[in-house]
Design an enzyme around this catalytic site. Structure first.
Site, short mmCIF file in Angstrom:
data_model
loop_
_atom_site.label_atom_id
_atom_site.label_comp_id
_atom_site.label_asym_id
_atom_site.label_seq_id
_atom_site.Cartn_x
_atom_site.Cartn_y
_atom_site.Cartn_z
N ILE A 63 0.89 -1.16 0.00
CA ILE A 63 0.00 0.00 0.00
C ILE A 63 0.93 1.21 0.00
O ILE A 63 1.89 1.28 0.77
CB ILE A 63 -0.96 -0.03 1.22
CG1 ILE A 63 -1.87 1.20 1.26
CG2 ILE A 63 -0.23 -0.19 2.53
CD1 ILE A 63 -2.97 1.10 2.36
N SER A 64 0.66 2.17 -0.88
CA SER A 64 1.59 3.28 -1.07
C SER A 64 1.66 4.16 0.17
O SER A 64 0.73 4.21 0.98
CB SER A 64 1.16 4.12 -2.27
OG SER A 64 0.92 3.30 -3.39
N GLN A 65 2.76 4.89 0.27
CA GLN A 65 2.97 5.84 1.37
C GLN A 65 1.90 6.95 1.29
O GLN A 65 1.68 7.52 0.22
CB GLN A 65 4.36 6.44 1.22
CG GLN A 65 4.73 7.42 2.29
CD GLN A 65 5.99 8.20 1.92
OE1 GLN A 65 6.53 8.06 0.85
NE2 GLN A 65 6.41 9.04 2.83
#
Ligand code: SAH
Length: 207
Positions: A63-65
């Site tokens: 899951i992206s930052q």
């Protein structure tokens, strides 16, 4: 952590890691205050949901930052009336944010297991439609899209997606291989594509 503590952490994240670092779009900030990121991370990562970093979501994906998600969403310049194509549903976190920022969200994921998990969480977001498929082909049956966002990095912008971008529309994506991956925004003006760059990023490759 209790739900109440997580909510507190969510507001702190938006304040300290998003707003304080220069994201100003009120729609993006409000959406991030509303979407519980802990629902989109694996149970064992629940207490880390508001750390400003990518987290594993299985299948070797992340899951992206949150900060990078916020920057990309701000670059999309959404007014709320757009139909958006997202490539790389992953956890579905960004999809949920998009549902507050756009009229309709079409999100495509190549891995069935991730798409199914995201589908279960996203049932409460009525303007979202998930597809299992190859993002390189996009979603021609629902094109054109006013906005396209890619959450995995292709070496160059996929031709099919450029064609499915509406006139005057924006495509935002990480482009290139590590360590030279760049965040890029492409604006379609007629048959012309104008590209702007917004610094280095680190995404999983688009396969
Ligand atoms: N925004 C997502 C990011 C997930 S990581 C999140 O925050 O959870 C990127 C995702 O892109 C992965 O789930 C990966 O499976 C997917 N992906 C990679 N190549 C793809 C392709 N060609 N078509 C569709 N999805 C792809």
């Amino acid at each position: 952590m209790t739900d109440e503590e997580l909510k507190q952490r969510r507001y702190e994240m938006v304040r300290d890691d998003i707003r304080a670092r220069g994201v100003t779009d009120p729609g993006v900030l409000t959406a991030m205050e509303r979407v519980p990121r802990e629902q989109f991370v694996p149970e064992r990562e629940r207490n880390s949901a508001y750390d400003n970093r990518p987290l594993p979501i299985g299948e070797g994906q992340t899951i992206s930052q949150p900060y990078v998600v916020a920057v990309m969403l701000e670059l999309l310049r959404l007014s709320g009336n757009e139909r958006v194509l997202e490539i790389g549903t992953g956890s579905g976190y960004q999809t949920a944010l998009l549902s507050y920022l756009a009229q309709e969200v079409f999100s495509m994921e190549r891995l069935d297991t991730l798409a199914q998990r995201a589908q279960r969480i996203l049932t409460t977001y009525p303007n979202v439609r998930l597809f299992v498929g190859d993002g390189w082909q996009g979603c021609p049956e629902h094109a054109p899209f006013e906005r396209i966002i890619i959450s995995a990095a292709p070496p160059s912008p996929p031709q099919a997606l450029l064609e499915q971008l509406g006139h005057g529309g924006f495509l935002v994506a990480p482009i290139g291989h590590q360590p030279a991956q760049r965040l890029v925004r492409i604006r379609r003006v007629g048959s012309d594509y104008q590209e702007e760059e917004f610094g280095g990023v680190s995404f999983v490759p688009m396969v």
